[in-house]
Design an enzyme around this catalytic site. Structure first.
Site, PDB file in Angstrom:
ATOM      1  N   LYS A  85     -10.940  25.396  43.275  1.00 21.34           N
ATOM      2  CA  LYS A  85     -11.080  24.469  44.407  1.00 21.34           C
ATOM      3  C   LYS A  85     -12.199  24.900  45.356  1.00 21.34           C
ATOM      4  CE  LYS A  85      -6.910  24.926  46.062  1.00 21.34           C
ATOM      5  NZ  LYS A  85      -6.202  25.879  45.203  1.00 21.34           N
ATOM      6  N   ARG A 109       2.134  34.106  44.202  1.00 21.16           N
ATOM      7  CA  ARG A 109       1.434  32.872  44.590  1.00 21.16           C
ATOM      8  C   ARG A 109       1.589  31.784  43.542  1.00 21.16           C
ATOM      9  NH1 ARG A 109      -3.650  35.663  45.196  1.00 21.16           N
ATOM     10  NH2 ARG A 109      -4.819  33.741  45.302  1.00 21.16           N
ATOM     11  N   ARG A 163      -9.949  40.793  47.484  1.00 20.67           N
ATOM     12  CA  ARG A 163      -9.110  40.105  48.464  1.00 20.67           C
ATOM     13  C   ARG A 163      -7.721  40.725  48.497  1.00 20.67           C
ATOM     14  NH1 ARG A 163      -9.101  33.607  48.190  1.00 20.67           N
ATOM     15  NH2 ARG A 163      -6.853  33.944  48.127  1.00 20.67           N
ATOM     16  N   ARG A 189     -11.563  37.910  39.952  1.00 21.44           N
ATOM     17  CA  ARG A 189     -11.890  37.783  41.370  1.00 21.44           C
ATOM     18  C   ARG A 189     -11.414  39.009  42.149  1.00 21.44           C
ATOM     19  NH1 ARG A 189      -9.751  32.582  44.481  1.00 21.44           N
ATOM     20  NH2 ARG A 189      -7.961  33.843  45.048  1.00 21.44           N
ATOM     21  N   ARG A 238       0.214  22.209  50.969  1.00 22.79           N
ATOM     22  CA  ARG A 238       0.785  23.129  49.996  1.00 22.79           C
ATOM     23  C   ARG A 238       2.290  22.945  49.839  1.00 22.79           C
ATOM     24  NH1 ARG A 238      -3.515  27.055  50.058  1.00 22.79           N
ATOM     25  NH2 ARG A 238      -3.178  28.646  48.487  1.00 22.79           N
TER      26      ARG A 238
END
Ligand code: ADP
Length: 192
Positions: free
Chosen positions: A13, A144, A133, A127, A88
């Site tokens: 996204k 998640r 992160r 990632r 969400r």
């Protein structure tokens, strides 16, 4: 053009929104980015959100709506927007409808980027290495994805039932996926 981007964490996204923003000349509103900016700035809101985000849980609907209202009060959203990371859950979907109605706006399409779970896990692992992160640890990623299935997947059904959903295959090169999105939103526009 007013777009809502939907899809699991790692579905692309954010990456596609960055391109779409240039193409459509409208702001990209990422609730994840807005929250990370609060965390980085050490604001009271950021302090509240930090642990929740690191665990991979959802920050409260109230905080999100406040942030979103503030963002939508800025002039640049008059031209349109690409909303990424919101809604969400179903309560947020209802809140978004209300917020847009109060602004006399309606979004043009909710675009779902579809990527299978195996590929999502691979991408997020990549990632994690590249960006470091705080919420890309294996436990947080797993959590998640569960939160997504439990809370966010119903939002997709909600938009489908309302005839607002456009489904796009999110597997392929960045260019391929981008072209599919552009085609899908143009087609949606022609049909009305
Ligand atoms: P990703 O899609 O990769 O999970 P985001 O940058 O969209 O990443 O979001 C990161 C985190 O920020 C989420 O796991 C959640 O804790 C918080 N967050 C972002 N958007 C929302 C939202 N709409 N409601 C609640 N929490 C949110």
């Amino acid at each position: 053009m007013r777009l809502v981007l939907l899809g699991a964490p790692g579905s692309g996204k954010g990456t596609q929104a960055t391109r779409l923003k240039e193409h459509l000349q409208v702001p990209h509103i990422s609730t994840g980015d807005l929250l990370r900016a609060e965390v980085a700035a050490g604001t009271p809101l950021g302090l509240q959100a930090k642990e929740v985000m690191a665990r991979g849980d959802l920050v409260s609907d109230e905080i999100l709506l406040g942030m979103l209202k503030e963002r939508f009060s800025r002039e640049d959203t008059q031209a349109g927007f690409i909303l990424d990371g919101y809604p969400r859950n179903l309560a947020q979907a209802a809140a978004l409808d209300e917020l847009l109605a109060s602004l006399g706006q309606k979004f043009d399409a909710a675009v779902q980027l579809v990527v299978d779970n195996e590929q999502i896990i691979e991408r997020l692992a990549g990632r994690a290495k590249a960006e470091g992160r705080a919420d890309d640890t294996p436990e947080s990623v797993r959590h998640r994805l569960n939160v997504y299935d439990e809370k966010t997947a119903p939002v997709i059904d909600f938009y489908r039932q309302h005839g607002q959903l456009t489904v796009v295959d999110g597997v392929g090169s960045l260019d391929e996926v981008f072209a599919r999105i552009v085609e899908a939103i143009q087609a949606g526009h022609e049909v009305g």
